[in-house]
Scaffold this active site. Structure first.
Site, PDB file in Angstrom:
ATOM      1  N   THR A  78      32.092   1.965 -42.983  1.00 27.97           N
ATOM      2  CA  THR A  78      32.226   2.289 -44.464  1.00 27.97           C
ATOM      3  C   THR A  78      33.267   1.612 -44.816  1.00 27.97           C
ATOM      4  O   THR A  78      33.430   0.570 -45.873  1.00 27.97           O
ATOM      5  CB  THR A  78      32.246   3.631 -44.794  1.00 27.97           C
ATOM      6  OG1 THR A  78      30.823   4.296 -44.537  1.00 27.97           O
ATOM      7  CG2 THR A  78      32.749   3.897 -46.366  1.00 27.97           C
ATOM      8  N   SER A 205      30.952   0.370 -36.125  1.00 22.77           N
ATOM      9  CA  SER A 205      31.157   1.658 -36.236  1.00 22.77           C
ATOM     10  C   SER A 205      30.953   2.575 -34.769  1.00 22.77           C
ATOM     11  O   SER A 205      29.833   2.494 -34.291  1.00 22.77           O
ATOM     12  CB  SER A 205      30.328   2.549 -37.275  1.00 22.77           C
ATOM     13  OG  SER A 205      30.867   4.076 -37.228  1.00 22.77           O
ATOM     14  N   HIS A 207      30.706   5.765 -33.661  1.00 23.82           N
ATOM     15  CA  HIS A 207      29.794   6.819 -33.523  1.00 23.82           C
ATOM     16  C   HIS A 207      28.275   6.244 -33.652  1.00 23.82           C
ATOM     17  O   HIS A 207      27.419   7.260 -33.087  1.00 23.82           O
ATOM     18  CB  HIS A 207      30.157   7.742 -34.423  1.00 23.82           C
ATOM     19  CG  HIS A 207      29.677   7.780 -35.976  1.00 23.82           C
ATOM     20  ND1 HIS A 207      28.490   8.068 -36.508  1.00 23.82           N
ATOM     21  CD2 HIS A 207      30.168   6.974 -37.010  1.00 23.82           C
ATOM     22  CE1 HIS A 207      28.289   7.765 -37.697  1.00 23.82           C
ATOM     23  NE2 HIS A 207      29.345   7.140 -38.124  1.00 23.82           N
ATOM     24  N   CYS A 331      23.295   9.764 -45.555  1.00 24.12           N
ATOM     25  CA  CYS A 331      23.909   9.777 -46.587  1.00 24.12           C
ATOM     26  C   CYS A 331      23.402  10.028 -47.850  1.00 24.12           C
ATOM     27  O   CYS A 331      23.997  10.434 -48.726  1.00 24.12           O
ATOM     28  CB  CYS A 331      24.779   8.385 -46.820  1.00 24.12           C
ATOM     29  SG  CYS A 331      25.265   7.643 -45.185  1.00 24.12           S
TER      30      CYS A 331
END
Ligand code: PLP
Length: 389
Positions: A78, A205, A207, A331
Site C-alpha cells: 500500500t 509486500s 506478507h 480490503c
C-alpha cells in the site's frame, strides 16, 4: 478459533509466515547485539543492525536482479504504491499530467489515482478483455503526449490473471513513459528479472510471500535520477525517500522469506498446480460451475469460481466455521460490493454476485483441498435445495 476448521484457503489475502522467516526475525528482537537502531552508526550495536539491513537489501536485490541501492523499504505494498504513484507525480509535474492505469487495480492504486484526480491530474482507467487481460493496443491507444506514468498490477489479487509486464515495459521504455508495477501477488511466486525488464517502479509486500505483515519495498530504477518526492519527512532514512527508524527484524525476515520463495518457486508452483487441478476436479462434479478468469494466463494459487443459484455471501456464511475463503479482496469484503475486477471483465448478474476466491499455497495440503472441495460441494447443493423449496 473454531475446532472444526478444515482449511485456510485465503492466501491471496495473506499467507502464514515461513518458519525460516520467523527464525530470522527472532534474532533481531531481543538478542543483546542485534536490536539497536540501524542509524546509530557511532557504536557497534547500531553497526550490526545496519549491516543486517545491508544484507537484507542485497538479498532482495538478488531475487529481483536489480541494484540494491534501488530498493526502498516501506511498510508494505500500500505504501509502496502510494510512494510510487504520488511520489512520482509530485516530482514530475512538468513531465505531463496524465496517468494510465486499469479499472481493476488494488484499492491502494485506485484511491491514490482518485486523490490525484482531485489535484488536477487526468487518469485513464483501462478495462480488460473478457479474459481479464489488457491488450497491448488498449494500453498504447490510451497514451498521450501528456502521459507521465503507467501503473499496472502484475498478477490480479482476485482472479490470479497475469499480465505480460516485460512486454509492456519495453513498449513504454521506447516512448519514455515511466512504468510502475504492483507485484504484490507475484513477487516470489513467478520470476521477476528487473535486469531484463525496463520497469521503473515495482511494489511488493512480504506478507504475501510468507514474510511478516507491515513490511515491503519499492524498487526505484536509478533511484538517484528518478526524482521521486517523499511522502514523509524525517530522519533521512532510505535516502530521505522513506524516513523513520528501520524495522530490522521485519526487513531481515522479509529477505529470508523472499530468498526462500525464490529458491522454492518451481516447487511451490508445481504444488499449487496439483492442488488447483484437484480442486477443479472436485468442484467440477457440480453442475453450473463457472471459472472466472483465464485458465492459462493465471497464477496457479488463485481460483475464482461462481456456482449457479448460489450467492457468495450465503456460501461464505455456510462455510465460515470450517473453511476460510473470500468473496473478492480482503480490503473490500467489509462491503457487499461485487468485485470490480470481474465487473471490468464483463461478468454480470448472479455470476458476479456469486464469485468466490479460493487461494492456497506452499503449506496447503492435498487433504485440505479434498476436504474443502467436498464441503463446498455439500454447501452448494444444500443452498440450491433451500432456494428451490
Ligand atoms: C495485498 C496487496 C496490496 C497491499 O499490500 P499491503 O502490504 O497489505 O499494504 C497491494 N496490491 C496487491 C495486488 C495486493 O495483493
Amino acid at each position: 478459533m473454531p475446532l472444526n476448521i478444515k482449511a485456510y484457503l485465503d492466501y491471496a489475502a495473506t499467507t502464514p509466515m515461513a518458519p525460516e522467516a520467523v527464525d530470522a526475525m527472532q534474532c533481531y528482537l531481543t538478542s543483546s547485539s542485534n536490536f539497536a537502531n540501524a542509524a546509530s552508526s557511532q557504536h557497534s550495536y547500531g553497526q550490526n543492525a545496519a549491516s543486517a539491513i545491508d544484507n537484507a537489501r542485497l538479498e532482495m536485490a538478488r531475487g529481483l536482479r536489480c541494484n540494491p541501492k534501488d530498493i526502498i523499504f516501506t511498510s508494505g505494498a500500500t505504501e509502496s504504491n502510494n510512494l510510487a504513484i504520488n511520489g512520482f507525480m509530485l516530482g514530475y509535474q512538468n513531465r505531463g499530467n496524465h496517468i494510465v492505469t486499469s479499472a481493476y487495480e488494488h484499492k491502494s492504486v485506485l484511491d491514490c489515482c482518485r486523490h490525484l484526480e482531485s489535484q488536477g491530474i487526468r487518469v485513464t482507467y483501462l478495462r480488460p478483455d473478457s479474459d481479464g487481460l489488457l491488450t497491448m493496443d488498449s494500453i498504447l491507444n490510451a497514451l498521450t503526449d501528456e502521459t507521465a506514468l503507467v501503473s499496472l498490477m502484475h498478477v490480479n489479487n482476485e482472479t490470479g490473471i497475469m499480465q505480460d509486464i516485460g512486454c509492456i515495459a519495453h513498449a513504454l521504455e521506447s516512448k519514455g513513459i515511466a512504468f510502475h508495477v504492483d507485484a504484490a501477488q507475484s513477487a516470489g511466486k513467478v520470476p521477476i528479472d528487473l535486469s531484463l525488464m525496463p520497469i521503473d517502479l515495482l511494489s511488493l509486500s512480504a506478507h504475501k510471500f510468507h514474510g511478516p505483515k507491515g513490511i515491503g519495498c519499492l524498487y526505484v530504477r536509478n533511484r538517484k535520477q528518478a526524482g521521486l518526492r517523499p511522502l514523509l519527512y524525517g530522519g533521512g532514512q532510505e535516502y530521505g525517500l522513506r524516513p523513520g527508524t528501520l524495522p530490522t527484524h521485519q526487513i531481515v525476515s522479509m529477505a529470508a522469506a523472499f530468498t526462500l520463495a525464490c529458491a522454492r518457486q518451481e516447487a511451490d508452483a508445481g504444488h499449487c498446480r496439483q492442488l488447483r487441478q484437484m480442486l477443479r476436479t472436485v468442484l467440477g462434479g457440480l453442475d453450473g460451475v463457472h471459472w472466472n478468469g483465464g485458465q492459462n494466463d493465471a497464477i496457479p494459487n488463485i481460483v475464482n469460481v461462481s456456482f449457479d443459484g448460489v450467492g457468495a455471501d450465503a456460501l461464505l456464511i455456510a462455510l465460515r466455521d470450517s473453511i476460510a475463503i473470500s468473496s473478492g479482496s480482503a480490503c473490500n469484503s467489509g462491503a457487499i460490493e461485487p468485485s470490480n475486477v470481474l465487473r471490468a471483465m464483463g461478468i454480470e448478474g448472479d455470476r458476479l454476485y456469486g464469485a468466490v476466491r479460493i487461494s492456497f499455497g506452499r503449506y496447503t495440503t492435498a487433504d485440505e483441498i479434498e476436504q474443502a472441495g467436498q464441503s463446498i460441494c455439500e454447501a452448494v447443493i444444500r443452498l440450491r435445495k433451500l432456494a428451490s423449496e
